[in-house]
Design an enzyme around this catalytic site. Structure first.
Site, mmCIF file in Angstrom:
data_model
loop_
_atom_site.group_PDB
_atom_site.id
_atom_site.type_symbol
_atom_site.label_atom_id
_atom_site.label_comp_id
_atom_site.label_asym_id
_atom_site.label_seq_id
_atom_site.Cartn_x
_atom_site.Cartn_y
_atom_site.Cartn_z
ATOM 1 N N CYS A 30 0.831 -1.213 0.000
ATOM 2 C CA CYS A 30 0.000 0.000 0.000
ATOM 3 C C CYS A 30 0.862 1.258 0.000
ATOM 4 C CB CYS A 30 -0.910 -0.048 1.229
ATOM 5 S SG CYS A 30 -1.759 1.479 1.616
ATOM 6 N N CYS A 33 0.104 3.765 2.746
ATOM 7 C CA CYS A 33 0.572 3.208 4.022
ATOM 8 C C CYS A 33 2.067 3.471 4.197
ATOM 9 C CB CYS A 33 0.316 1.705 4.085
ATOM 10 S SG CYS A 33 -1.418 1.232 3.986
#
Length: 122
Positions: A30, A33
């Protein structure tokens, strides 16, 4: 304080404790993230009295499903075992610090009374 790894085994024990617990639900693949990780780490160092934990949604799929994590990063904030906030998306350091400030200022006895009143209505 360095962040701690949260798993299905230590989740309940961690969030039910006294004080503020902030969890970052993330995955290695991600992009947002990865950009949020240093922000989360920096804020954790500014609040050594709180517990900052990271939940790898790939490794902890059952926990993520049980908590209905549908997008990442997602931050969940608890205080004294009560879920206070749940935010999805990339947060700035200022936004995360603002959440921390709000959590610290809460009268938890009043929060519990409000929760009990809500549950009694249901």
């Amino acid at each position: 304080m360095a962040t701690v790894e949260i798993t299905g085994e230590n989740f309940q024990e961690t969030v039910q404790g006294d004080g503020i617990v902030v969890l970052d639900f993330w995955a290695e693949w991600c992009g947002p993230c990865q950009r949020f990780a240093p922000i989360f780490e920096k804020v954790s160092e500014e609040h050594p009295d709180a517990v900052f934990g990271k939940v790898d949604t790939e490794a902890q799929q059952e926990l993520s499903a049980a908590l209905q994590i549908q997008s990442i990063p997602t931050v969940m904030m608890f205080r004294d075992g009560v879920l206070l906030a749940r935010e999805s998306g990339l947060l700035s350091a200022k936004a995360l610090n603002d959440l921390m400030d709000q959590a610290q200022k809460l009268d938890m006895d009043e929060v519990r009374k409000q929760l009990e009143a809500q549950q009694a209505e249901q």
